[in-house]
Write a protein that holds these residues in place. Structure first.
Motif, PDB file in Angstrom:
ATOM      1  N   LYS A 165      -4.481   3.077  -3.712  1.00  0.00           N
ATOM      2  CA  LYS A 165      -3.637   3.335  -2.545  1.00  0.00           C
ATOM      3  C   LYS A 165      -3.349   2.055  -1.761  1.00  0.00           C
ATOM      4  O   LYS A 165      -2.422   2.013  -0.956  1.00  0.00           O
ATOM      5  CB  LYS A 165      -4.306   4.353  -1.622  1.00  0.00           C
ATOM      6  CG  LYS A 165      -5.587   3.844  -0.966  1.00  0.00           C
ATOM      7  CD  LYS A 165      -6.172   4.865  -0.003  1.00  0.00           C
ATOM      8  CE  LYS A 165      -7.411   4.323   0.708  1.00  0.00           C
ATOM      9  NZ  LYS A 165      -7.966   5.304   1.674  1.00  0.00           N
TER      10      LYS A 165
ATOM     11  N   LEU B 164      -0.304   7.551   2.174  1.00  0.00           N
ATOM     12  CA  LEU B 164      -1.738   7.596   2.478  1.00  0.00           C
ATOM     13  C   LEU B 164      -2.139   6.608   3.562  1.00  0.00           C
ATOM     14  O   LEU B 164      -3.318   6.509   3.903  1.00  0.00           O
ATOM     15  CB  LEU B 164      -2.550   7.313   1.202  1.00  0.00           C
ATOM     16  CG  LEU B 164      -2.338   8.303   0.050  1.00  0.00           C
ATOM     17  CD1 LEU B 164      -3.181   7.896  -1.152  1.00  0.00           C
ATOM     18  CD2 LEU B 164      -2.665   9.724   0.482  1.00  0.00           C
TER      19      LEU B 164
ATOM     20  N   GLU C  39       0.827  -1.196   0.000  1.00  0.00           N
ATOM     21  CA  GLU C  39       0.000   0.000   0.000  1.00  0.00           C
ATOM     22  C   GLU C  39       0.873   1.262   0.000  1.00  0.00           C
ATOM     23  O   GLU C  39       2.049   1.215   0.347  1.00  0.00           O
ATOM     24  CB  GLU C  39      -0.954   0.008   1.197  1.00  0.00           C
ATOM     25  CG  GLU C  39      -0.263  -0.042   2.542  1.00  0.00           C
ATOM     26  CD  GLU C  39      -0.111  -1.451   3.076  1.00  0.00           C
ATOM     27  OE1 GLU C  39      -0.563  -1.702   4.197  1.00  0.00           O
ATOM     28  OE2 GLU C  39       0.486  -2.281   2.379  1.00  0.00           O
ATOM     29  N   ASN C  40       0.269   2.351  -0.390  1.00  0.00           N
ATOM     30  CA  ASN C  40       0.961   3.639  -0.451  1.00  0.00           C
ATOM     31  C   ASN C  40       1.259   4.129   0.961  1.00  0.00           C
ATOM     32  O   ASN C  40       0.333   4.440   1.718  1.00  0.00           O
ATOM     33  CB  ASN C  40       0.089   4.652  -1.191  1.00  0.00           C
ATOM     34  CG  ASN C  40       0.778   5.972  -1.422  1.00  0.00           C
ATOM     35  OD1 ASN C  40       1.776   6.292  -0.785  1.00  0.00           O
ATOM     36  ND2 ASN C  40       0.230   6.758  -2.335  1.00  0.00           N
TER      37      ASN C  40
END
Length: 233
Positions: A57, A37, A33-34
């Motif tokens: 994300k 974020l 995941e990002n």
């Protein structure tokens, strides 16, 4: 320097601490995941020095480095004619060499999914390759070559050979493409469905490397269907 490539099978925020003992300088992680974020504070702190790309994300491709390492994203095209390809994340390390992180994707393509995406990317960017390390989940193996297709796994490997870029696993094991005895992926985490689809591909400057290892299934299968690849030079 030690570089690890691993498809984490999602939710890296709950798994990154398990990478600590590998003590790598750089981690190339697919399906993560990002961090920017993420609401997971510890994951954000761990990934302070990173690059990341993705359409969601929750799942993309990241390069994570120790704070002392400089990583700079390269502005290479992800377009082939009128089509975009994914996921490819090129960067330089300490302004010294190129690193191309890869997670090939179906990309909704009816004809050029996975290794076809890499074939397209090479047609656009192979000219830029210099002192380079390519690492990641190619979702590909020579066993899936098709006789009437011009962008097979073998075609991609041969294109890279024109730049003298070779697979670390194959050069160290002496095994041929399509005849690998050490898997990197277990479909549905099933030990009876092993495949070799993750790679380190390096230019001549890195072919006299220090060490190369592939993680053991028993140590990783509970958290991912892939095992990590560990390259030291």
């Amino acid at each position: 320097m030690k570089i690890v490539s691993w498809n984490c099978n999602g939710a890296l925020r709950n798994k990154f601490h398990l990478l600590t003992y590998l003590n790598a300088d750089i981690f190339i992680i697919q399906e993560c995941e990002n961090p920017t974020l993420s609401k997971h504070k510890e994951y954000q702190e761990w990934s302070h020095n990173h690059l990341w790309i993705g359409d969601s994300k929750n799942k993309g491709l990241g390069v994570f480095a120790k704070p002392s390492i400089q990583i700079d994203k390269l502005d290479w095209s992800c377009q082939y004619k009128d089509h975009s390809v994914k996921y490819f994340l090129p960067c330089t390390i300490n302004k010294s060499f190129q690193l191309l992180a890869v997670w090939t994707h179906r990309n909704k393509s009816p004809n050029f999914g996975y290794i076809g995406q890499f074939w397209k990317y090479l047609h656009t960017n192979l000219v830029h390759f210099d002192e380079i390390i390519i690492a990641g989940d190619l979702n590909s193996n020579a066993i899936w070559d098709q006789w009437d297709r011009w962008w097979n796994h073998t075609d991609v490997i041969n294109m890279l050979k024109e730049k003298r870029i070779e697979s670390v696993y194959h050069s160290s094991s002496g095994e041929q493409q399509g005849f690998e005895t050490t898997p990197t992926f277990f479909l549905q985490k099933n030990e009876n469905k092993p495949y070799h689809i993750d790679y380190f591909l390096v230019s001549p400057q890195f072919q006299n490397f220090k060490d190369f290892k592939i993680g053991k299934r028993d140590e990783w299968i509970k958290i991912s269907d892939h095992v990590p690849l560990i390259f030291s030079f």
